[in-house]
Enzyme design. Structure first.
Site, mmCIF file in Angstrom:
data_model
loop_
_atom_site.group_PDB
_atom_site.id
_atom_site.type_symbol
_atom_site.label_atom_id
_atom_site.label_comp_id
_atom_site.label_asym_id
_atom_site.label_seq_id
_atom_site.Cartn_x
_atom_site.Cartn_y
_atom_site.Cartn_z
ATOM 1 N N ARG A 225 19.971 -2.954 76.756
ATOM 2 C CA ARG A 225 20.433 -1.995 77.755
ATOM 3 C C ARG A 225 19.216 -1.537 78.554
ATOM 4 O O ARG A 225 18.095 -1.488 78.030
ATOM 5 C CB ARG A 225 21.076 -0.785 77.081
ATOM 6 C CG ARG A 225 22.379 -1.076 76.416
ATOM 7 C CD ARG A 225 22.910 0.181 75.691
ATOM 8 N NE ARG A 225 24.112 -0.160 74.958
ATOM 9 C CZ ARG A 225 24.118 -0.632 73.712
ATOM 10 N NH1 ARG A 225 22.971 -0.801 73.060
ATOM 11 N NH2 ARG A 225 25.256 -0.932 73.117
ATOM 12 N N LYS B 35 21.266 4.168 72.642
ATOM 13 C CA LYS B 35 22.681 4.534 72.686
ATOM 14 C C LYS B 35 23.313 4.610 71.294
ATOM 15 O O LYS B 35 24.056 5.530 70.998
ATOM 16 C CB LYS B 35 23.457 3.538 73.548
ATOM 17 C CG LYS B 35 24.935 3.851 73.645
ATOM 18 C CD LYS B 35 25.673 2.865 74.516
ATOM 19 C CE LYS B 35 27.171 3.170 74.527
ATOM 20 N NZ LYS B 35 27.904 2.207 75.337
ATOM 21 N N HIS C 137 23.500 -3.217 83.918
ATOM 22 C CA HIS C 137 24.181 -3.830 82.774
ATOM 23 C C HIS C 137 24.512 -5.299 83.048
ATOM 24 O O HIS C 137 24.772 -6.063 82.118
ATOM 25 C CB HIS C 137 25.444 -3.034 82.439
ATOM 26 C CG HIS C 137 25.631 -2.798 80.982
ATOM 27 N ND1 HIS C 137 24.658 -2.241 80.173
ATOM 28 C CD2 HIS C 137 26.671 -3.068 80.162
ATOM 29 C CE1 HIS C 137 25.107 -2.161 78.938
ATOM 30 N NE2 HIS C 137 26.327 -2.669 78.899
ATOM 31 N N ARG D 78 22.200 -7.586 81.061
ATOM 32 C CA ARG D 78 22.612 -7.723 79.654
ATOM 33 C C ARG D 78 23.827 -8.643 79.542
ATOM 34 O O ARG D 78 23.886 -9.519 78.678
ATOM 35 C CB ARG D 78 22.934 -6.321 79.126
ATOM 36 C CG ARG D 78 23.387 -6.235 77.691
ATOM 37 C CD ARG D 78 23.407 -4.758 77.289
ATOM 38 N NE ARG D 78 24.247 -4.459 76.142
ATOM 39 C CZ ARG D 78 23.851 -4.462 74.885
ATOM 40 N NH1 ARG D 78 22.600 -4.796 74.596
ATOM 41 N NH2 ARG D 78 24.675 -4.133 73.902
ATOM 42 N N HIS E 4 27.578 -5.122 68.569
ATOM 43 C CA HIS E 4 28.934 -4.640 68.806
ATOM 44 C C HIS E 4 29.686 -4.544 67.486
ATOM 45 O O HIS E 4 29.488 -5.365 66.590
ATOM 46 C CB HIS E 4 29.698 -5.583 69.743
ATOM 47 C CG HIS E 4 29.249 -5.496 71.160
ATOM 48 N ND1 HIS E 4 29.454 -6.505 72.074
ATOM 49 C CD2 HIS E 4 28.619 -4.508 71.852
ATOM 50 C CE1 HIS E 4 28.964 -6.155 73.250
ATOM 51 N NE2 HIS E 4 28.452 -4.953 73.137
ATOM 52 N N TYR F 274 32.189 -8.212 77.627
ATOM 53 C CA TYR F 274 30.836 -8.446 78.136
ATOM 54 C C TYR F 274 30.685 -9.808 78.783
ATOM 55 O O TYR F 274 29.908 -9.972 79.709
ATOM 56 C CB TYR F 274 29.816 -8.339 76.989
ATOM 57 C CG TYR F 274 29.168 -6.997 76.892
ATOM 58 C CD1 TYR F 274 29.924 -5.863 76.652
ATOM 59 C CD2 TYR F 274 27.800 -6.859 77.033
ATOM 60 C CE1 TYR F 274 29.330 -4.629 76.555
ATOM 61 C CE2 TYR F 274 27.199 -5.629 76.926
ATOM 62 C CZ TYR F 274 27.970 -4.516 76.699
ATOM 63 O OH TYR F 274 27.380 -3.300 76.604
#
Length: 192
Positions: free
Chosen positions: A41, A71, A140, A143, A166, A175
């Site tokens: 990130r 995060k 993002h 990523r 995840h 994603y």
């Protein structure tokens, strides 16, 4: 937060890197290359310091980087691949003096402060626009681009899920940004 897409075209990624090198802004080039090759990130990229990636005693780049994700609070270990190390070498060479506690992506305002997320977003969006990347792009996207191209090269979903930290595959699937073109490609590939 608006949903952003990965950069699906490898040619556009090459164009982006070429553009950044041509504009002679090695910091921005390295930011984007590291983002594309680390799957981190932007908040974690901006927190990186030279001591995270460079062994000052051995005078060499580390093979792996260890961080705690901002995060999630989860530990993350990732390999610095050749493209990431080459970009970091370019940046290190350009900087006069670096200390272990220096941020890699320093702001031009103040001493030893990283660039802000909003500045990183401005860099990513403007550079992508300059090379004609028309998708909905944000930090993002870097990523997501890593995951998308990993998936296209055959990396299994459970491996990508682990790589991204995840908790379930449905998040990882989002994603990947699988498009109708990707689905059509499967139909072309599997003609029974």
């Amino acid at each position: 937060m608006e949903r952003v897409e990965p950069i699906r075209s490898e040619k556009k990624i090459k164009d982006l890197k070429k553009y950044l090198l041509g504009s002679n802004n090695i910091r921005n080039y390295t930011l984007i290359v590291l983002g594309l090759n680390s799957a981190l990130r932007i908040s974690d990229i901006l927190e990186l310091k030279w001591c995270n990636i460079y062994d000052f005693e051995e005078r060499t780049f580390k093979s792996h980087v260890y961080i705690k994700e901002k995060k999630t609070g989860k530990d993350k270990k990732f390999l610095l691949n050749k493209n990431a190390i080459d970009a970091l070498k370019k940046l290190k060479k350009e900087l006069e003096h670096i200390k272990p506690a220096d941020y890699i992506f320093t702001s031009r305002e103040g001493q030893n402060k990283p660039i802000t997320r909003s500045m990183a977003l401005k860099i990513v969006k403007s550079c992508c626009a300059a090379v004609g990347i028309k998708a909905q792009i944000g930090c993002h996207s870097l990523r997501k681009t890593f995951g998308y191209h990993s998936w296209k090269k055959g990396v299994p979903l459970p491996v990508l899920m682990e790589l991204y930290n995840h908790s379930n595959q449905s998040v990882t699937k989002l994603y990947l940004g699988i498009s109708q073109d990707d689905l059509d490609e499967v139909y072309r590939l599997v003609e029974l």
